[in-house]
Write an enzyme that holds these catalytic residues in place. Structure first.
Site, PDB file in Angstrom:
ATOM      1  N   ILE A   1       0.826  -1.202   0.000  1.00 14.57           N
ATOM      2  CA  ILE A   1       0.000   0.000   0.000  1.00 14.57           C
ATOM      3  C   ILE A   1       0.863   1.257   0.000  1.00 14.57           C
ATOM      4  CG2 ILE A   1      -1.678   1.327   1.340  1.00 14.57           C
ATOM      5  CD1 ILE A   1      -2.810  -1.349   2.344  1.00 14.57           C
TER       6      ILE A   1
ATOM      7  N   SER B   1      -6.957  -1.059   9.749  1.00 15.87           N
ATOM      8  CA  SER B   1      -7.467  -2.264   9.091  1.00 15.87           C
ATOM      9  C   SER B   1      -8.870  -2.533   9.599  1.00 15.87           C
ATOM     10  CB  SER B   1      -6.566  -3.462   9.408  1.00 15.87           C
ATOM     11  OG  SER B   1      -7.172  -4.687   9.026  1.00 15.87           O
TER      12      SER B   1
ATOM     13  N   TYR C   1      -1.598  -8.189  15.698  1.00 17.25           N
ATOM     14  CA  TYR C   1      -1.876  -7.248  14.606  1.00 17.25           C
ATOM     15  C   TYR C   1      -3.221  -6.565  14.835  1.00 17.25           C
ATOM     16  CZ  TYR C   1      -2.625  -5.553   9.827  1.00 17.25           C
ATOM     17  OH  TYR C   1      -2.865  -4.765   8.726  1.00 17.25           O
TER      18      TYR C   1
END
Length: 338
Positions: free
Chosen positions: A17, A141, A154
């Site tokens: 990204i 996210s 994460y």
């Protein structure tokens, strides 16, 4: 703000990204300051950005080093005179059961994904505040809102990134800095080398969980946020549906995610060597935008199919929630399913 002639600092710019965002900004005529651990990869990205019509400066940087991130900001201002936008995009992950993940690996993920963003924000905001304008973009996210198994560290790091953005927006408004914006991007699964480079202690090879969206799609979202900042943006129809479903039927959403991840985020029969991946040492090579997972903009048919599956699951959960009483009228169940 206008992207043309703006100065944009991007961490994690060597691949995925971050790299796609650098190329997209350069194609719009921006000056991009590229940060990542791999010097040779950054130099290649810089060449592509200049070929696309932008100006570029490569600054090898480990975002866990606050001094290095402060130096990155100084290099950007020294070269281009100011910082108009800062994109925090560097991230790492590990696939592992919680008790199998080495504590050192867990700490490293938090250092990169949380403290790296903290260092970026602390480096960028003084310049943006002094100017009275600018944009800070944090890439989070959808797992910050809909966590999943095997990547618990994460998930918690991306939830922290989302909380950081909310808090910073409030502080800036209290200080009357209405033109300094903080935006949070929540992508769904994206086609990048991220999964190939991840630490892994599951014994099963990781893969991108479908549907997979292109990194270029996320990059376009980030460029649009530089033009017209918004609080939070979810990239991907499926991601928006999952977040909505997690609000309406949290228990069902958890069960759906656990099954999907176990069946489609890890190969059932392809083994993986245990190890820390790129947590402590950058991956070899010059990097790339794509991870080879064939991410693309969803077609109408795929969008309808994905949304239909999620809605069907929601209807099943709703049916379990409601049941008829003796008179035949619907009434809610007495206990809450979570």
């Amino acid at each position: 703000m206008k992207v043309r002639d703006s100065v944009v600092v991007i961490t994690g710019a060597s691949s995925g990204i971050g790299r796609a965002t650098a190329l997209a900004c350069a194609a719009q005529g921006a000056a991009v300051v590229l940060a990542a651990r791999r010097r040779h990869a950054l130099l290649e990205v810089a060449r592509h950005c200049e070929a696309a019509g932008g100006r570029a400066l490569a600054v090898p940087t480990d975002v866990t080093d606050s001094g290095a991130v402060q130096a990155l900001a100084r290099r950007a201002v020294g070269r281009f005179g100011r910082i108009d936008a800062w994109v925090n995009c560097a991230a790492v992950t590990a696939f592992s059961r919680f008790l199998d993940l080495p504590l050192g690996d867990l700490r490293r993920i938090v250092e990169v994904n949380v403290m790296g963003y903290v260092h970026g924000a602390r480096a960028a905001l003084p310049y943006l505040r002094d100017q009275g304008r600018g944009v800070l973009v944090n890439v989070s996210s959808i797992v910050s809102a809909v966590p999943q198994p095997y990547t618990q560290t994460y998930c918690l790091s991306k939830a922290a990134v989302r909380a950081l953005g909310t808090s910073l927006r409030q502080e800036l408004r209290l200080d009357g800095l209405k033109d300094v914006k903080v935006c949070t991007v929540l992508p769904a699964t994206v086609d990048t080398p991220f999964f190939e480079h991840a630490a892994n202690y599951t014994g099963r090879k990781a893969k991108a969980m479908p549907p997979v969206y292109s990194a270029e799609r996320v990059a376009r979202t980030i460029v649009n946020l530089l033009r017209l900042p918004r609080r939070e943006v979810v990239v991907g129809t499926t991601g928006r549906s999952l977040i909505l479903q997690s609000k309406l039927f949290p228990g069902f959403a958890e069960r759906l995610m656990e099954q999907q991840v176990d069946k489609t985020h890890l190969y059932l029969t392809v083994p993986a060597r245990s190890g820390p991946g790129n947590l402590f040492q950058p991956a070899p090579g010059t990097g790339s935008v794509s991870g080879g997972w064939h991410g693309r903009r969803q077609t109408t048919v795929r969008r309808i199919a994905s949304l239909g599956a999620l809605l069907a699951g929601g209807l099943v959960a709703a049916r379990r929630w409601w049941r008829p009483d003796a008179s035949g009228a619907d009434r809610p169940r007495n206990r809450i399913r979570t």
